[in-house]
Motif scaffolding. Structure first.
Motif, mmCIF file in Angstrom:
data_model
loop_
_atom_site.group_PDB
_atom_site.id
_atom_site.type_symbol
_atom_site.label_atom_id
_atom_site.label_comp_id
_atom_site.label_asym_id
_atom_site.label_seq_id
_atom_site.Cartn_x
_atom_site.Cartn_y
_atom_site.Cartn_z
ATOM 1 N N LEU A 35 0.823 -1.214 0.000
ATOM 2 C CA LEU A 35 0.000 0.000 0.000
ATOM 3 C C LEU A 35 0.855 1.262 0.000
ATOM 4 O O LEU A 35 0.539 2.234 -0.683
ATOM 5 C CB LEU A 35 -0.939 0.006 1.204
ATOM 6 N N GLY A 36 1.938 1.260 0.752
ATOM 7 C CA GLY A 36 2.835 2.423 0.776
ATOM 8 C C GLY A 36 3.419 2.706 -0.595
ATOM 9 O O GLY A 36 3.485 3.857 -1.033
ATOM 10 N N GLY A 37 3.859 1.654 -1.281
ATOM 11 C CA GLY A 37 4.382 1.832 -2.635
ATOM 12 C C GLY A 37 3.331 2.347 -3.595
ATOM 13 O O GLY A 37 3.597 3.204 -4.437
ATOM 14 N N ALA A 38 2.110 1.844 -3.460
ATOM 15 C CA ALA A 38 1.023 2.297 -4.338
ATOM 16 C C ALA A 38 0.696 3.769 -4.089
ATOM 17 O O ALA A 38 0.508 4.542 -5.031
ATOM 18 C CB ALA A 38 -0.216 1.435 -4.125
ATOM 19 N N ILE A 39 0.646 4.161 -2.830
ATOM 20 C CA ILE A 39 0.338 5.558 -2.491
ATOM 21 C C ILE A 39 1.448 6.476 -2.996
ATOM 22 O O ILE A 39 1.182 7.546 -3.541
ATOM 23 C CB ILE A 39 0.114 5.710 -0.975
ATOM 24 N N TYR A 40 2.694 6.064 -2.853
ATOM 25 C CA TYR A 40 3.823 6.861 -3.342
ATOM 26 C C TYR A 40 3.722 7.034 -4.854
ATOM 27 O O TYR A 40 3.911 8.132 -5.380
ATOM 28 C CB TYR A 40 5.145 6.188 -2.956
ATOM 29 N N SER A 41 3.409 5.964 -5.559
ATOM 30 C CA SER A 41 3.271 6.035 -7.021
ATOM 31 C C SER A 41 2.128 6.948 -7.420
ATOM 32 O O SER A 41 2.226 7.680 -8.406
ATOM 33 C CB SER A 41 3.040 4.642 -7.599
ATOM 34 N N MET A 42 1.028 6.908 -6.679
ATOM 35 C CA MET A 42 -0.118 7.762 -6.986
ATOM 36 C C MET A 42 0.253 9.228 -6.828
ATOM 37 O O MET A 42 -0.186 10.065 -7.612
ATOM 38 C CB MET A 42 -1.298 7.439 -6.068
ATOM 39 N N GLY A 43 1.062 9.559 -5.836
ATOM 40 C CA GLY A 43 1.506 10.941 -5.640
ATOM 41 C C GLY A 43 2.318 11.428 -6.820
ATOM 42 O O GLY A 43 2.165 12.556 -7.278
ATOM 43 N N ARG A 44 3.185 10.577 -7.342
ATOM 44 C CA ARG A 44 3.994 10.948 -8.507
ATOM 45 C C ARG A 44 3.114 11.124 -9.742
ATOM 46 O O ARG A 44 3.344 12.011 -10.556
ATOM 47 C CB ARG A 44 5.075 9.911 -8.748
ATOM 48 N N ILE A 45 2.101 10.281 -9.883
ATOM 49 C CA ILE A 45 1.181 10.400 -11.011
ATOM 50 C C ILE A 45 0.413 11.706 -10.906
ATOM 51 O O ILE A 45 0.209 12.410 -11.890
ATOM 52 C CB ILE A 45 0.228 9.188 -11.068
ATOM 53 N N LYS A 46 -0.005 12.072 -9.681
ATOM 54 C CA LYS A 46 -0.739 13.318 -9.475
ATOM 55 C C LYS A 46 0.123 14.524 -9.848
ATOM 56 O O LYS A 46 -0.349 15.454 -10.500
ATOM 57 C CB LYS A 46 -1.192 13.413 -8.018
ATOM 58 N N ASP A 47 1.401 14.514 -9.455
ATOM 59 C CA ASP A 47 2.303 15.617 -9.808
ATOM 60 C C ASP A 47 2.463 15.727 -11.318
ATOM 61 O O ASP A 47 2.435 16.821 -11.884
ATOM 62 C CB ASP A 47 3.679 15.417 -9.159
ATOM 63 N N SER A 48 2.612 14.592 -11.965
ATOM 64 C CA SER A 48 2.757 14.575 -13.423
ATOM 65 C C SER A 48 1.488 15.096 -14.091
ATOM 66 O O SER A 48 1.549 15.838 -15.069
ATOM 67 C CB SER A 48 3.056 13.149 -13.882
ATOM 68 N N ALA A 49 0.345 14.726 -13.553
ATOM 69 C CA ALA A 49 -0.937 15.187 -14.111
ATOM 70 C C ALA A 49 -1.081 16.693 -13.946
ATOM 71 O O ALA A 49 -1.591 17.383 -14.837
ATOM 72 C CB ALA A 49 -2.097 14.464 -13.441
ATOM 73 N N ALA A 50 -0.630 17.239 -12.818
ATOM 74 C CA ALA A 50 -0.725 18.685 -12.588
ATOM 75 C C ALA A 50 0.137 19.451 -13.585
ATOM 76 O O ALA A 50 -0.284 20.486 -14.121
ATOM 77 C CB ALA A 50 -0.310 19.022 -11.148
ATOM 78 N N VAL A 51 1.328 18.948 -13.871
ATOM 79 C CA VAL A 51 2.198 19.601 -14.850
ATOM 80 C C VAL A 51 1.549 19.552 -16.229
ATOM 81 O O VAL A 51 1.528 20.551 -16.960
ATOM 82 C CB VAL A 51 3.605 18.935 -14.858
ATOM 83 N N SER A 52 0.986 18.393 -16.585
ATOM 84 C CA SER A 52 0.317 18.266 -17.889
ATOM 85 C C SER A 52 -0.889 19.192 -17.984
ATOM 86 O O SER A 52 -1.116 19.816 -19.027
ATOM 87 C CB SER A 52 -0.139 16.820 -18.112
ATOM 88 N N THR A 53 -1.640 19.308 -16.906
ATOM 89 C CA THR A 53 -2.802 20.202 -16.886
ATOM 90 C C THR A 53 -2.368 21.648 -17.077
ATOM 91 O O THR A 53 -2.983 22.406 -17.835
ATOM 92 C CB THR A 53 -3.580 20.054 -15.566
ATOM 93 N N SER A 54 -1.287 22.039 -16.416
ATOM 94 C CA SER A 54 -0.782 23.402 -16.546
ATOM 95 C C SER A 54 -0.349 23.681 -17.986
ATOM 96 O O SER A 54 -0.665 24.739 -18.538
ATOM 97 C CB SER A 54 0.384 23.608 -15.580
ATOM 98 N N ARG A 55 0.347 22.755 -18.602
ATOM 99 C CA ARG A 55 0.765 22.913 -20.005
ATOM 100 C C ARG A 55 -0.462 23.036 -20.916
ATOM 101 O O ARG A 55 -0.490 23.857 -21.830
ATOM 102 C CB ARG A 55 1.618 21.727 -20.450
ATOM 103 N N GLN A 56 -1.464 22.213 -20.652
ATOM 104 C CA GLN A 56 -2.689 22.257 -21.462
ATOM 105 C C GLN A 56 -3.402 23.597 -21.278
ATOM 106 O O GLN A 56 -3.897 24.178 -22.238
ATOM 107 C CB GLN A 56 -3.605 21.105 -21.073
#
Length: 153
Positions: A35-56
């Motif tokens: 679960l810790g690994g999954a939560i950590y990965s989700m945080g990285r995905i969220k950061d990546s999504a925020a950068v993509s949203t900003s570019r869009q």
């Protein structure tokens, strides 16, 4: 008199008693690591999504600003900012014609900071520049994103 249950025939007493506390702790630890690994990965995905949203968002603003220029004749000034896409500017340069281009909530980046608008832009003075403060919410830092700068990998 010895009592035997019908369901446990052929099973040793050690096997019939269930899991020990130690075994349960080991299993819970493994589940926690997964679960810790999954939560950590989700945080990285969220950061990546925020950068993509900003570019869009920056691409959308650039398109809206081009339409603003085509309809109104000029880009908004730095002082008018992106608000010129929300309501008709009353200061100079006033557009010839005007329409609503964005909703007010659209002026915030994924980190809830208002996008910064500058015209002329820093890299290409003939075009406006839209800037996001990035995750730290501070303009002028390394994580800022600009519509006129290439994304860093």
């Amino acid at each position: 008199m010895k009592i035997q249950s019908k369901g446990n025939k052929g099973i040793s007493p050690r096997m019939a008693r269930g899991f020990s506390l130690f075994e349960m702790v080991i299993v819970m630890g493994i589940i926690g690591l997964i679960l810790g690994g999954a939560i950590y990965s989700m945080g990285r995905i969220k950061d990546s999504a925020a950068v993509s949203t900003s570019r869009q968002d920056m691409t959308s603003f650039s398109s809206a600003l081009e339409a603003y220029k085509n309809i109104g004749g000029k880009y908004p000034s730095t002082s008018q900012g992106l608000e010129a896409l929300l309501k008709r500017p009353t200061s100079s340069p006033r557009p010839r014609d005007w329409v609503l281009f964005v909703e007010e909530w659209g002026l915030l980046d994924p980190w809830d900071t208002k996008y910064k608008y500058e015209y002329p832009g820093s890299k290409d003075p003939s075009r406006p520049e839209i800037i996001s403060a990035g995750p730290d919410k501070q303009f002028g830092s390394e994580d800022d994103m600009s519509s006129q700068k290439e994304p860093q990998n």
